[in-house]
Write a protein that holds these residues in place. Structure first.
Motif, PDB file in Angstrom:
ATOM      1  N   GLN A 193       0.802  -1.233   0.000  1.00  0.00           N
ATOM      2  CA  GLN A 193       0.000   0.000   0.000  1.00  0.00           C
ATOM      3  C   GLN A 193       0.835   1.282   0.000  1.00  0.00           C
ATOM      4  O   GLN A 193       0.274   2.379   0.060  1.00  0.00           O
ATOM      5  CB  GLN A 193      -0.922   0.015   1.226  1.00  0.00           C
ATOM      6  N   ALA A 212      -8.600   5.476  14.055  1.00  0.00           N
ATOM      7  CA  ALA A 212      -9.105   5.354  12.684  1.00  0.00           C
ATOM      8  C   ALA A 212      -9.603   6.703  12.179  1.00  0.00           C
ATOM      9  O   ALA A 212      -9.365   7.070  11.017  1.00  0.00           O
ATOM     10  CB  ALA A 212     -10.221   4.317  12.625  1.00  0.00           C
ATOM     11  N   HIS A 234      -8.221   8.605   8.887  1.00  0.00           N
ATOM     12  CA  HIS A 234      -9.099   8.933   7.762  1.00  0.00           C
ATOM     13  C   HIS A 234      -9.157  10.439   7.504  1.00  0.00           C
ATOM     14  O   HIS A 234      -9.224  10.869   6.345  1.00  0.00           O
ATOM     15  CB  HIS A 234     -10.498   8.378   8.021  1.00  0.00           C
ATOM     16  N   ARG A 287      -4.922   5.147   5.772  1.00  0.00           N
ATOM     17  CA  ARG A 287      -5.638   3.927   6.158  1.00  0.00           C
ATOM     18  C   ARG A 287      -5.057   3.370   7.449  1.00  0.00           C
ATOM     19  O   ARG A 287      -3.865   3.520   7.706  1.00  0.00           O
ATOM     20  CB  ARG A 287      -5.525   2.858   5.058  1.00  0.00           C
ATOM     21  N   PHE A 295     -12.857  -3.842  12.261  1.00  0.00           N
ATOM     22  CA  PHE A 295     -13.615  -3.170  11.200  1.00  0.00           C
ATOM     23  C   PHE A 295     -14.794  -2.383  11.773  1.00  0.00           C
ATOM     24  O   PHE A 295     -15.187  -1.357  11.215  1.00  0.00           O
ATOM     25  CB  PHE A 295     -14.119  -4.188  10.170  1.00  0.00           C
ATOM     26  N   GLY A 325     -13.580   1.082  12.471  1.00  0.00           N
ATOM     27  CA  GLY A 325     -13.046   1.899  11.390  1.00  0.00           C
ATOM     28  C   GLY A 325     -11.754   1.424  10.771  1.00  0.00           C
ATOM     29  O   GLY A 325     -11.216   2.102   9.884  1.00  0.00           O
ATOM     30  N   ASP A 331      -9.176  -0.283   8.296  1.00  0.00           N
ATOM     31  CA  ASP A 331      -9.261  -0.537   6.855  1.00  0.00           C
ATOM     32  C   ASP A 331      -8.701  -1.902   6.481  1.00  0.00           C
ATOM     33  O   ASP A 331      -9.154  -2.523   5.513  1.00  0.00           O
ATOM     34  CB  ASP A 331      -8.492   0.550   6.091  1.00  0.00           C
ATOM     35  N   VAL A 332      -7.710  -2.356   7.229  1.00  0.00           N
ATOM     36  CA  VAL A 332      -7.068  -3.649   6.979  1.00  0.00           C
ATOM     37  C   VAL A 332      -6.824  -4.316   8.332  1.00  0.00           C
ATOM     38  O   VAL A 332      -6.390  -3.657   9.282  1.00  0.00           O
ATOM     39  CB  VAL A 332      -5.726  -3.492   6.229  1.00  0.00           C
ATOM     40  N   SER A 378      -9.705  -7.178   4.232  1.00  0.00           N
ATOM     41  CA  SER A 378      -9.985  -5.778   3.932  1.00  0.00           C
ATOM     42  C   SER A 378     -11.204  -5.694   3.027  1.00  0.00           C
ATOM     43  O   SER A 378     -11.936  -6.675   2.845  1.00  0.00           O
ATOM     44  CB  SER A 378      -8.768  -5.117   3.270  1.00  0.00           C
ATOM     45  N   SER A 379     -11.407  -4.516   2.439  1.00  0.00           N
ATOM     46  CA  SER A 379     -12.462  -4.356   1.449  1.00  0.00           C
ATOM     47  C   SER A 379     -12.055  -5.035   0.152  1.00  0.00           C
ATOM     48  O   SER A 379     -10.864  -5.267  -0.102  1.00  0.00           O
ATOM     49  CB  SER A 379     -12.713  -2.865   1.183  1.00  0.00           C
ATOM     50  N   ILE A 388      -9.548  -2.697  -1.764  1.00  0.00           N
ATOM     51  CA  ILE A 388      -8.153  -2.664  -1.311  1.00  0.00           C
ATOM     52  C   ILE A 388      -7.445  -3.965  -1.643  1.00  0.00           C
ATOM     53  O   ILE A 388      -6.292  -3.966  -2.104  1.00  0.00           O
ATOM     54  CB  ILE A 388      -8.087  -2.369   0.203  1.00  0.00           C
TER      55      ILE A 388
END
Length: 397
Positions: free
Chosen positions: A99, A172, A176, A181, A197, A200, A202-203, A225-226, A229
């Protein structure tokens, strides 16, 4: 008639979630020990490599058994996507390096496992990524560390070995607001006792070697993650660099997940009981357990976590006393591992955190008399008796 699927609880998901079956209808998940896959036609191979066909190509990229483990972890964690790795440190390294690029900046909590500190302080700078370490409990330090080029925040909570608990939602939000992240190492809390999660993150990364296998059998890691991502950053990094989890290890992890609630539940209950015992012993100068009232972040721990976890850290007056206690134990084993069915004791100052300077260890509260106890599945009274004998051997009984 409502045919919508029922929302299953974690213990049920950990037995059935993500399972795919072959035409044989096997009950235990199939172990696909294969390097590659055959295609019915050249056109099918072309479609699969182009991404038009979602089938498997090569086990370094993905594998049916590994995919079942990833899907089960997603269901447990509440993540859209996951990728399994060969070890927990492979997961941490990939989650960070995938990332960032040269010129980026990372802010990390100072209280990290030694290998994680190596990634942040030594590895990332080799590729032009700078970092700042902060006191994870001090929100103002997180804010002050932010730069225009900051891309990632990284922390573990509870921490290793000091069992500090950090305010995930507040951190988080800071990340943000800075366009960064938050990556959370959730190993000590386990996926059952804390859901980053929801606050907040992200990973989320795990060393599956710990509680997920939890029986001393094999290594593994996982990044959750999402979908965006994972697809934009993580998947291609893992595909090209190759720290893939083996199908055999994925199968072992699937078996481990089936009993995770039973194991973590008993281990956490025993850890709480042992923490109370240790706190009453004259030779023990301090006990750290997140759900004890005297823990510095006890209120936060109870807001974020469903249980105090499976680890207890406690302090004796000196390294000599700590060594005498550990060497006298008969049930509890000396090891640097944690989250195992067997109770394990570690002396962080000379093992997991020995590469730190004495000053850095002092900043983290790691003294020469500190011991980290990972509570296993033995009877709690047997473990207490073992510790009592150890204290006696150290002249503190």
């Amino acid at each position: 008639m409502n045919d919508a699927p029922r929302k299953l609880k974690p213990a049920t998901l950990l037995v059935h979630g993500g399972t795919t079956r072959s035409s044989f209808g096997e009950i235990s998940e199939a172990m696909y020990l294969t390097q590659s896959f055959a295609y019915p036609t050249m056109e099918a191979a072309e479609a699969r490599f182009k991404g038009d066909d979602p089938g498997f190509i090569y086990s370094r990229f993905s594998n049916p058994t590994v995919a079942m483990f990833e899907q089960r972890m997603c269901l447990l964690e509440g993540a859209q996507a996951a990728r399994a790795t060969a070890s927990g440190m492979a997961a941490v390294t990939a989650a960070m390096m995938a990332q960032v690029k040269a010129g980026d900046h990372v802010v990390a909590a100072r209280a990290l496992f030694g290998s994680c500190l190596y990634v942040v302080e030594d590895l990332l700078p080799r590729f032009g990524v700078t970092s700042t370490l902060v006191d994870g409990a001090d929100l103002e330090q997180w804010k002050a560390a932010v730069r225009p080029e900051t891309k990632l925040f990284f922390l573990e909570s509870p921490t290793n070995p000091g069992l500090e608990v950090y305010d995930l939602k507040a951190i988080a939000d800071i990340a943000h607001n800075a366009g960064a992240r938050l990556v959370v190492d959730n190993v000590f809390a386990t996926p059952l006792l804390q859901k980053p999660f929801e606050f907040g993150a992200d990973v989320v990364v795990y060393s599956a070697t710990k509680h997920i296998d939890g029986q001393g059998r094999c290594l593994g890691g996982v990044i959750l993650s999402s979908q965006a991502i994972i697809e934009e950053s993580i998947h291609n990094f893992l595909r090209q660099t190759g720290p893939a989890m083996s199908p055999f290890n994925a199968w072992v992890m699937l078996k481990g997940l089936e009993t995770l609630p039973l194991r973590v539940g008993q281990q956490a209950a025993s850890a709480a009981k042992i923490a109370e015992f240790l706190a009453e012993q004259k030779g023990v100068t301090k006990v750290l357990y997140p759900f004890r009232k005297d823990h510095p972040q006890a209120e936060l721990a109870r807001r974020q976590m469903l249980g105090g976890g499976t680890l207890v850290s406690f302090f004796l007056a000196s390294k000599a006393e700590a060594f005498k206690l550990a060497n006298a134990l008969q049930v509890i084993k000396i090891s640097n591992n944690l989250g195992d069915a067997k109770s394990l004791v570690t002396h962080p100052a000379t093992t997991t955190h020995q590469r730190l300077t004495p000053e850095a260890r002092a900043t983290l509260g790691i003294t020469d008399g500190m011991l980290r106890l990972s509570v296993g599945l033995e009877d709690a009274d047997d473990l207490i008796e073992d510790l009592a004998a150890g204290l006696a051997a150290a002249g503190r009984g």
